[in-house]
Design a protein around this motif. Sequence first.
Motif, PDB file in Angstrom:
ATOM      1  N   GLY A  82      27.161 -28.628  31.562  1.00  0.00           N
ATOM      2  CA  GLY A  82      28.276 -29.467  30.867  1.00  0.00           C
ATOM      3  C   GLY A  82      28.525 -29.273  29.546  1.00  0.00           C
ATOM      4  N   VAL A  83      27.383 -28.620  28.906  1.00  0.00           N
ATOM      5  CA  VAL A  83      27.494 -28.316  27.322  1.00  0.00           C
ATOM      6  C   VAL A  83      26.544 -27.074  27.135  1.00  0.00           C
ATOM      7  CG1 VAL A  83      26.684 -28.969  25.027  1.00  0.00           C
ATOM      8  CG2 VAL A  83      27.548 -30.650  26.544  1.00  0.00           C
ATOM      9  N   PHE A  84      26.868 -26.118  26.751  1.00  0.00           N
ATOM     10  CA  PHE A  84      25.962 -24.652  26.598  1.00  0.00           C
ATOM     11  C   PHE A  84      26.607 -23.740  25.413  1.00  0.00           C
ATOM     12  CE2 PHE A  84      28.687 -23.763  30.301  1.00  0.00           C
ATOM     13  CZ  PHE A  84      29.134 -22.527  30.035  1.00  0.00           C
ATOM     14  N   GLU A 111      11.273 -19.780  25.565  1.00  0.00           N
ATOM     15  CA  GLU A 111      12.154 -20.288  24.379  1.00  0.00           C
ATOM     16  C   GLU A 111      12.459 -21.641  24.461  1.00  0.00           C
ATOM     17  OE1 GLU A 111      14.198 -16.309  23.153  1.00  0.00           O
ATOM     18  OE2 GLU A 111      14.624 -16.816  25.180  1.00  0.00           O
ATOM     19  N   ILE A 112      11.694 -22.455  23.838  1.00  0.00           N
ATOM     20  CA  ILE A 112      12.020 -23.863  23.708  1.00  0.00           C
ATOM     21  C   ILE A 112      13.233 -24.089  23.040  1.00  0.00           C
ATOM     22  CG2 ILE A 112      10.280 -24.298  21.847  1.00  0.00           C
ATOM     23  CD1 ILE A 112      10.874 -26.584  24.776  1.00  0.00           C
ATOM     24  N   ASN A 113      13.338 -23.085  21.806  1.00  0.00           N
ATOM     25  CA  ASN A 113      14.709 -23.252  21.098  1.00  0.00           C
ATOM     26  C   ASN A 113      15.721 -23.040  21.778  1.00  0.00           C
ATOM     27  OD1 ASN A 113      14.340 -20.737  21.429  1.00  0.00           O
ATOM     28  ND2 ASN A 113      14.395 -20.294  19.036  1.00  0.00           N
ATOM     29  N   LYS A 114      15.850 -22.954  23.118  1.00  0.00           N
ATOM     30  CA  LYS A 114      17.332 -22.801  23.975  1.00  0.00           C
ATOM     31  C   LYS A 114      17.302 -24.202  24.818  1.00  0.00           C
ATOM     32  CE  LYS A 114      17.666 -17.786  24.037  1.00  0.00           C
ATOM     33  NZ  LYS A 114      17.865 -16.537  24.814  1.00  0.00           N
ATOM     34  N   HIS A 115      16.361 -24.937  24.548  1.00  0.00           N
ATOM     35  CA  HIS A 115      16.367 -26.538  25.344  1.00  0.00           C
ATOM     36  C   HIS A 115      16.876 -27.127  24.157  1.00  0.00           C
ATOM     37  CE1 HIS A 115      13.552 -26.080  28.856  1.00  0.00           C
ATOM     38  NE2 HIS A 115      13.822 -24.890  28.494  1.00  0.00           N
ATOM     39  N   LEU A 116      18.338 -27.595  24.557  1.00  0.00           N
ATOM     40  CA  LEU A 116      19.155 -28.586  23.434  1.00  0.00           C
ATOM     41  C   LEU A 116      18.277 -29.808  23.841  1.00  0.00           C
ATOM     42  CD1 LEU A 116      22.724 -27.596  23.878  1.00  0.00           C
ATOM     43  CD2 LEU A 116      21.203 -26.741  22.072  1.00  0.00           C
ATOM     44  N   PHE A 164      18.322 -33.757  24.628  1.00  0.00           N
ATOM     45  CA  PHE A 164      19.105 -34.374  25.454  1.00  0.00           C
ATOM     46  C   PHE A 164      20.162 -35.114  25.046  1.00  0.00           C
ATOM     47  CE2 PHE A 164      19.279 -38.017  28.894  1.00  0.00           C
ATOM     48  CZ  PHE A 164      19.684 -36.727  29.874  1.00  0.00           C
ATOM     49  N   VAL A 165      20.073 -35.647  23.686  1.00  0.00           N
ATOM     50  CA  VAL A 165      21.219 -36.226  22.986  1.00  0.00           C
ATOM     51  C   VAL A 165      22.375 -35.374  22.773  1.00  0.00           C
ATOM     52  CG1 VAL A 165      19.962 -37.944  21.756  1.00  0.00           C
ATOM     53  CG2 VAL A 165      20.182 -35.581  20.738  1.00  0.00           C
ATOM     54  N   TYR A 166      22.372 -34.076  22.979  1.00  0.00           N
ATOM     55  CA  TYR A 166      23.626 -33.050  23.061  1.00  0.00           C
ATOM     56  C   TYR A 166      24.163 -33.275  24.345  1.00  0.00           C
ATOM     57  CZ  TYR A 166      22.561 -31.400  18.446  1.00  0.00           C
ATOM     58  OH  TYR A 166      22.106 -31.191  17.040  1.00  0.00           O
ATOM     59  N   ASN A 167      23.637 -33.890  25.550  1.00  0.00           N
ATOM     60  CA  ASN A 167      24.379 -33.984  26.647  1.00  0.00           C
ATOM     61  C   ASN A 167      23.925 -35.219  27.301  1.00  0.00           C
ATOM     62  OD1 ASN A 167      25.435 -33.578  29.350  1.00  0.00           O
ATOM     63  ND2 ASN A 167      24.794 -31.404  29.361  1.00  0.00           N
ATOM     64  N   LEU A 175      21.144 -18.564  26.415  1.00  0.00           N
ATOM     65  CA  LEU A 175      22.036 -19.694  26.652  1.00  0.00           C
ATOM     66  C   LEU A 175      21.231 -20.742  26.363  1.00  0.00           C
ATOM     67  CD1 LEU A 175      22.522 -21.601  29.283  1.00  0.00           C
ATOM     68  CD2 LEU A 175      24.324 -20.252  28.636  1.00  0.00           C
ATOM     69  N   SER A 176      21.643 -21.770  25.521  1.00  0.00           N
ATOM     70  CA  SER A 176      21.176 -22.787  25.175  1.00  0.00           C
ATOM     71  C   SER A 176      21.875 -24.124  25.727  1.00  0.00           C
ATOM     72  CB  SER A 176      21.084 -23.208  23.736  1.00  0.00           C
ATOM     73  OG  SER A 176      20.213 -21.999  22.798  1.00  0.00           O
ATOM     74  N   ALA A 177      20.855 -24.806  26.273  1.00  0.00           N
ATOM     75  CA  ALA A 177      21.666 -26.144  27.091  1.00  0.00           C
ATOM     76  C   ALA A 177      20.563 -27.353  26.960  1.00  0.00           C
ATOM     77  CB  ALA A 177      22.112 -25.618  28.493  1.00  0.00           C
ATOM     78  N   ALA A 178      21.063 -28.382  27.660  1.00  0.00           N
ATOM     79  CA  ALA A 178      20.123 -29.483  27.566  1.00  0.00           C
ATOM     80  C   ALA A 178      19.633 -29.786  29.113  1.00  0.00           C
ATOM     81  CB  ALA A 178      20.821 -31.000  26.998  1.00  0.00           C
ATOM     82  N   PRO A 179      18.325 -30.231  29.217  1.00  0.00           N
ATOM     83  CA  PRO A 179      18.129 -30.247  30.929  1.00  0.00           C
ATOM     84  C   PRO A 179      19.162 -31.278  31.582  1.00  0.00           C
ATOM     85  CG  PRO A 179      16.378 -31.149  29.191  1.00  0.00           C
ATOM     86  CD  PRO A 179      17.513 -30.840  28.436  1.00  0.00           C
ATOM     87  N   ASP A 180      19.009 -30.691  32.850  1.00  0.00           N
ATOM     88  CA  ASP A 180      19.846 -31.896  33.679  1.00  0.00           C
ATOM     89  C   ASP A 180      18.850 -33.191  34.292  1.00  0.00           C
ATOM     90  OD1 ASP A 180      22.129 -31.940  35.716  1.00  0.00           O
ATOM     91  OD2 ASP A 180      20.699 -32.563  36.897  1.00  0.00           O
ATOM     92  N   PRO A 181      19.818 -34.331  33.844  1.00  0.00           N
ATOM     93  CA  PRO A 181      18.862 -35.466  34.347  1.00  0.00           C
ATOM     94  C   PRO A 181      18.407 -35.635  35.720  1.00  0.00           C
ATOM     95  CG  PRO A 181      21.206 -35.818  34.157  1.00  0.00           C
ATOM     96  CD  PRO A 181      21.053 -34.494  33.782  1.00  0.00           C
TER      97      PRO A 181
END
Length: 347
Positions: free
Chosen positions: A135-137, A178-183, A185-188, A120-126
Amino acid sequence: MEDQAFVTLATNDTYVKGALVLGSSLRRYHTTRKLVVLITPQVSESMKKVLNKLFDEVEQVDVLDSGDSAHLALMERPELGVTLTKLHCWVLTQYSKCVFMDADTMVLSNVDELFEREELSAAPDPGWPDCFNSGVFVFKPSIDTYNRLLQFATEKGSFDGGDQGLLNSFFSRWATTEINKHLPFVYNLSSVSIYSYLPAFKAFGANAKVVHFLGKVKPWNYTYDPKTKCVTSEVHDPTMIHPEFLNMWWDSYTTSVLPLLTEHGVVKDTFTGLKALSDLVYTLAFSCGFCREEAVAEAVAQLSIDPPPQPSISSEERKERWEQGQVDYMGEDSFDNIQKKLDTYLK
Ligand code: UDP
Ligand code: MN
């Protein structure tokens, strides 16, 4: 490419507006993937027709009718209604990989490269960067995962009462492995980050690929002047430091979505007026205190933000204002006037 899709969710006509803006932004940047929207029976027939114009698949999901584990989960935890509806995206097994995007997001460029990522790849929550924002995954549809998610929801619930808490507990290794599952931040990019870390926004904001209007006030709650192409707000609102994204959302809504809505007769002034009022009455009568407050606040904000009623504006102009949410509840669009108009039809 045929077996990969962008997926969004809209449980009512208001969120459909968001889904339509998102869908048209994905089309504008020529995505090569399919577009899927999950809806519930509350979405009106006319909105469904409009969704069908833009999306490859409009899938109706009904948690209560599914009769299996979803039904059970909802019976035991009715507060997880919308959350469980979002989990339905894992049922789309006709696709090998999908990217879920909230209906309050919009893309600013082609983001098809997201399909190179794994579940599951997603960006950090602010608000809490050790959690991902849901919101994006990127995810892989699977009935097995869906059932395990529902079981998890029933047994453990969600620490924030929504899908984000649930998904973060379920995919709990995201924060540390798995850092490659960290999108990036510009993707969310959420509007809250613009004012909470303005220098970072000034340095990196130009690279934004997906904007997310996270929070209680959504783009469709603002009023917009199509002539100046600006959103207006008289109340104090920190997102107004940089209203560019809000203006872009509205520009996209007026140029790409409104023509579709008008073409399908979704936007009809008297009828819409009556429906908006009856929606408000319904909310007041049946909703919980929180929603009630929100609905009243929205109605009051609408009243105070609206420009003073101008005499004898054309019917066309009034319709345009209505579509932008500038409803003249106390004047032209008052309940009395709507009733009078209906009376003339009945006579
Ligand atoms: N959603 C919906 N109807 C609702 C609430 C939410 O369809 O009444 C869907 C919609 O896709 C939305 C997503 O669930 O974008 C998550 O909710 P929201 O964006 O309001 O939450 P936030 O991102 O502000 O936390
Ligand atoms: Mn959202």
